[in-house]
Scaffold this active site. Sequence first.
Site, mmCIF file in Angstrom:
data_model
loop_
_atom_site.group_PDB
_atom_site.id
_atom_site.type_symbol
_atom_site.label_atom_id
_atom_site.label_comp_id
_atom_site.label_asym_id
_atom_site.label_seq_id
_atom_site.Cartn_x
_atom_site.Cartn_y
_atom_site.Cartn_z
ATOM 1 N N CYS A 204 33.624 39.089 13.587
ATOM 2 C CA CYS A 204 32.360 38.346 14.281
ATOM 3 C C CYS A 204 32.163 38.707 15.663
ATOM 4 O O CYS A 204 33.162 38.841 16.690
ATOM 5 C CB CYS A 204 32.124 36.695 13.877
ATOM 6 S SG CYS A 204 32.345 35.926 12.754
ATOM 7 N N ARG B 116 34.163 46.262 15.965
ATOM 8 C CA ARG B 116 35.280 44.613 15.092
ATOM 9 C C ARG B 116 35.031 44.407 14.100
ATOM 10 O O ARG B 116 35.737 43.437 13.222
ATOM 11 C CB ARG B 116 34.840 43.577 16.106
ATOM 12 C CG ARG B 116 34.696 43.705 17.657
ATOM 13 C CD ARG B 116 33.603 42.588 18.318
ATOM 14 N NE ARG B 116 34.849 40.957 17.488
ATOM 15 C CZ ARG B 116 34.685 40.612 19.175
ATOM 16 N NH1 ARG B 116 35.314 41.179 20.331
ATOM 17 N NH2 ARG B 116 35.806 39.104 18.981
ATOM 18 N N TRP C 123 31.798 38.315 10.433
ATOM 19 C CA TRP C 123 32.851 38.553 9.244
ATOM 20 C C TRP C 123 33.101 37.607 8.870
ATOM 21 O O TRP C 123 34.062 36.918 8.939
ATOM 22 C CB TRP C 123 33.875 39.289 10.083
ATOM 23 C CG TRP C 123 34.660 39.899 9.285
ATOM 24 C CD1 TRP C 123 35.209 41.561 8.441
ATOM 25 C CD2 TRP C 123 36.231 39.506 9.256
ATOM 26 N NE1 TRP C 123 35.916 41.803 8.057
ATOM 27 C CE2 TRP C 123 37.105 40.989 8.322
ATOM 28 C CE3 TRP C 123 37.124 38.568 9.093
ATOM 29 C CZ2 TRP C 123 38.260 40.652 7.168
ATOM 30 C CZ3 TRP C 123 38.596 38.160 8.598
ATOM 31 C CH2 TRP C 123 38.874 39.586 7.801
ATOM 32 N N ASN D 21 31.495 32.106 16.687
ATOM 33 C CA ASN D 21 32.811 33.294 15.666
ATOM 34 C C ASN D 21 33.937 32.254 16.457
ATOM 35 O O ASN D 21 34.366 31.450 16.737
ATOM 36 C CB ASN D 21 32.385 34.609 16.502
ATOM 37 C CG ASN D 21 33.988 35.202 16.341
ATOM 38 O OD1 ASN D 21 34.587 35.325 15.346
ATOM 39 N ND2 ASN D 21 34.115 35.941 17.439
ATOM 40 N N GLY D 22 34.757 32.238 15.027
ATOM 41 C CA GLY D 22 35.923 31.906 14.852
ATOM 42 C C GLY D 22 35.677 30.849 13.272
ATOM 43 O O GLY D 22 35.082 30.871 13.019
ATOM 44 N N GLU E 117 53.362 53.017 8.981
ATOM 45 C CA GLU E 117 52.404 53.676 9.763
ATOM 46 C C GLU E 117 51.578 54.854 8.878
ATOM 47 O O GLU E 117 50.403 54.723 9.033
ATOM 48 C CB GLU E 117 52.266 54.207 11.541
ATOM 49 C CG GLU E 117 51.126 53.842 12.336
ATOM 50 C CD GLU E 117 50.203 53.191 12.454
ATOM 51 O OE1 GLU E 117 50.610 51.766 11.420
ATOM 52 O OE2 GLU E 117 49.289 53.822 12.254
ATOM 53 N N LYS F 241 47.807 54.060 7.633
ATOM 54 C CA LYS F 241 46.559 54.484 7.814
ATOM 55 C C LYS F 241 46.417 54.934 6.780
ATOM 56 O O LYS F 241 44.871 54.784 6.410
ATOM 57 C CB LYS F 241 46.693 55.523 8.418
ATOM 58 C CG LYS F 241 47.289 55.364 9.476
ATOM 59 C CD LYS F 241 46.149 55.501 10.989
ATOM 60 C CE LYS F 241 45.500 53.170 11.258
ATOM 61 N NZ LYS F 241 47.223 52.915 11.727
ATOM 62 N N GLU G 224 44.548 52.189 4.508
ATOM 63 C CA GLU G 224 43.029 51.650 5.542
ATOM 64 C C GLU G 224 41.680 52.709 5.062
ATOM 65 O O GLU G 224 41.068 52.315 5.271
ATOM 66 C CB GLU G 224 43.887 51.647 7.068
ATOM 67 C CG GLU G 224 44.252 50.273 7.477
ATOM 68 C CD GLU G 224 44.195 50.060 9.170
ATOM 69 O OE1 GLU G 224 44.677 51.437 9.370
ATOM 70 O OE2 GLU G 224 43.874 49.577 9.207
ATOM 71 N N HIS H 50 67.143 52.035 -4.677
ATOM 72 C CA HIS H 50 67.368 50.629 -4.871
ATOM 73 C C HIS H 50 66.112 49.957 -5.895
ATOM 74 O O HIS H 50 66.326 48.765 -5.844
ATOM 75 C CB HIS H 50 67.579 49.556 -3.397
ATOM 76 C CG HIS H 50 68.914 50.315 -2.951
ATOM 77 N ND1 HIS H 50 70.467 49.955 -4.138
ATOM 78 C CD2 HIS H 50 68.924 50.908 -2.139
ATOM 79 C CE1 HIS H 50 71.162 50.597 -2.848
ATOM 80 N NE2 HIS H 50 70.294 51.328 -1.668
ATOM 81 N N LYS I 17 38.440 45.333 13.085
ATOM 82 C CA LYS I 17 38.991 45.623 14.339
ATOM 83 C C LYS I 17 39.717 44.686 14.876
ATOM 84 O O LYS I 17 40.719 44.786 15.865
ATOM 85 C CB LYS I 17 38.043 46.305 15.412
ATOM 86 C CG LYS I 17 38.954 46.712 16.467
ATOM 87 C CD LYS I 17 39.503 48.599 15.919
ATOM 88 C CE LYS I 17 40.094 48.506 17.075
ATOM 89 N NZ LYS I 17 41.388 50.223 16.534
HETATM 90 O O1 M6R Z 1 45.225 44.156 18.297
HETATM 91 P P1 M6R Z 1 46.666 43.718 17.777
HETATM 92 O O2 M6R Z 1 47.045 44.916 17.881
HETATM 93 O O3 M6R Z 1 46.558 42.894 17.701
HETATM 94 O O4 M6R Z 1 46.123 44.153 15.612
HETATM 95 C C1 M6R Z 1 46.840 44.272 14.559
HETATM 96 C C2 M6R Z 1 46.472 44.899 13.450
HETATM 97 O O5 M6R Z 1 45.866 43.988 13.061
HETATM 98 C C3 M6R Z 1 45.915 46.261 13.852
HETATM 99 O O6 M6R Z 1 47.180 47.161 13.943
HETATM 100 C C4 M6R Z 1 44.954 46.511 12.683
HETATM 101 O O7 M6R Z 1 46.572 46.671 11.193
HETATM 102 C C5 M6R Z 1 44.829 47.940 12.396
HETATM 103 N N1 M6R Z 1 43.524 48.351 11.620
HETATM 104 C C6 M6R Z 1 45.821 48.498 12.458
HETATM 105 O O8 M6R Z 1 44.888 50.471 11.982
#
Ligand code: M6R
Length: 603
Positions: free
Chosen positions: A2, A27, A75, A99-100, A479, A483, A486, A502, A598
């Site tokens: 949020c 965000r 969110w 927010n929270g 990673e 990517k 996502e 395995h 974000k």
């Molecule tokens: O802000 P942070 O690095 O603590 O965030 C951690 C994850 O939420 C963040 O890396 C998330 O996995 C990204 N969307 C990856 O692209």
Amino acid sequence: MCGIVGYIGKREKREFLLDGLKELEYRGYDSAGIAVLHQSEINYFKASGKLDNLTEKTKDFRSLGFGIGIAHTRWATHGKPTEINAHPHWGEFSFVIHNGIIENYMEIKKELQGEGVSFLSQTDSEVIVHLFEKYIKQNFTAQVAFEKTINSLKGAYAILLISKIAPESIFFAKNAVPLIVGRNAKDELFFGSSDAPLIGFADEVIYLEDGSYGWANEKEINLYKNSQKMQPNFKLLNSSKIYAQKDGFRFFMEKEIYEQSIVTSETLMGRIKDDKVFFEELSEYDFNDIEEIKICACGTSYHAALASSYLFERIAKIRCSVEIASEFRYKEPLLDKKTLFLIISQSGETADTLQALKMAKKAGLKTLAVCNVDNSSIVRISDVTILTRAGIEKGVASTKAFATQVLVLWLLSLHVARSKGKLSEDLCKTEIKALRGVPTVLKVNEELHEKLHRLSKRYLHGHGFFFIGRDIFFPLALEGALKLKEISYLHAEGYPAGEMKHGPIALADSTLFTVALMPQTLLYDKIKSNVEELSARDATILAISPKEFALADDFIKTQPYEHPMSEFFEMMVITQLLALEISVRLGNDVDMPRNLAKSVTVE
Ligand code: M6R
């Protein structure tokens, strides 16, 4: 997660609030709303979906002259992302945005319902406004009513509340979720979840501390903590907005991939002196009594942590373990004061990571954060911070933040190695040479990008992707897969190449795509055998390597670098661009993928 924006002053409020929300779009959100109190009249608008929907709904609304306004992007956590669950929530004469998560909202809601209060939404946030109005009806002043309301809440919150009872004030509170108050010489006041909406408007800001609350009007800001009046601690706000532009790229993510060369130069700046790693931040820090490093992080930051664990053990000869923050916080971990607790976070606001940090601090461990956002909650809490200097990252899928995290952690492994007397001159020379070369490795080769664009059309179907690698290329495989999933919404997994036999190899067939990271500097023959095993089962292989590989269906030839980290960074860019191009072809929202935020400020 949020986003919150607030305003007190004479400016046209709709425009400022909507622009502010736009700055917070990165965000992540699924609905939005605003409320403006002007000449004793409250106007409010809410819309589910993108901000354009709210912009359309408010297109005929203007509020000139003095007034106050609050705005929110939501969110969803409690209740679906519908218009009714969007903020602001209202009672009879007041409006709130939050927010929270209010952990005890059910108790409060039941109590209020028992007293005849009706609720419109399914959210936890709505209790705040009804509780406030309950205290007003009991004849408390607005200030006392707000204080009593905040004292009744358990959980994490950034709150802005406006009420016809006090039409010139915004009531605010902050606990474990960021909230900033800004002001300028024209007596305008601004609120935001981050600096972004305030840049260009506020001259100075207060980063509110956890547990603080208060109320503000054109003339004053009354700030409290534990019922004690506090002196606001203003800091100057940087006025640069350059980062907000895409610089001609189609997406922020693309711009951020191309920026990696420049930002890593920034990361290195001043940190290599006389061919040695130097961290000004650590000049007072003694690593001699540290026997182990424990790293905690989430998502991409966790992958950077995992990659660095190989470097800490190999270069600094120090035991290193890595934990996913959301697991760590509930496993009742055994913590030793001789362990350095290293926290990695791009945003500095990730709830799970923040909580892990608080646990480590409570257990008396030394804490060190690697973070991209100065003044974020994690930075403020940890003993020391090394900033990654990636600049604001807007694409939800992290790219340049990852590159700078890995770079800082590599530097740190050398720093620890030297502090502990484990670094030979020869190794130091080799590492420094490779470190200096990173910005060059990260320059995007346009021909390569074009090749990935063409190749991407072959990878839009199938029943899944495996990204495989060994050693530091295993976290890179994780990673690369993250990517891709996502932003393409295709199923992708990262695996240690040696682990395929395995179990996962059972999935191999011609529509299983394997992206094989095959560096020449680390275990080439081993990974080659693993890829051959997959090829023998007819898996489609996209090999990324400096060495020609006959069994590859598709092949990306990389530079014959001599250092594994140079190969790592080059392959990192390739996996980022591959994910980007697949996502573009699938017509997805690259910068704001569905269901993602974000900054993940809820657990
Ligand atoms: O802000 P942070 O690095 O603590 O965030 C951690 C994850 O939420 C963040 O890396 C998330 O996995 C990204 N969307 C990856 O692209």
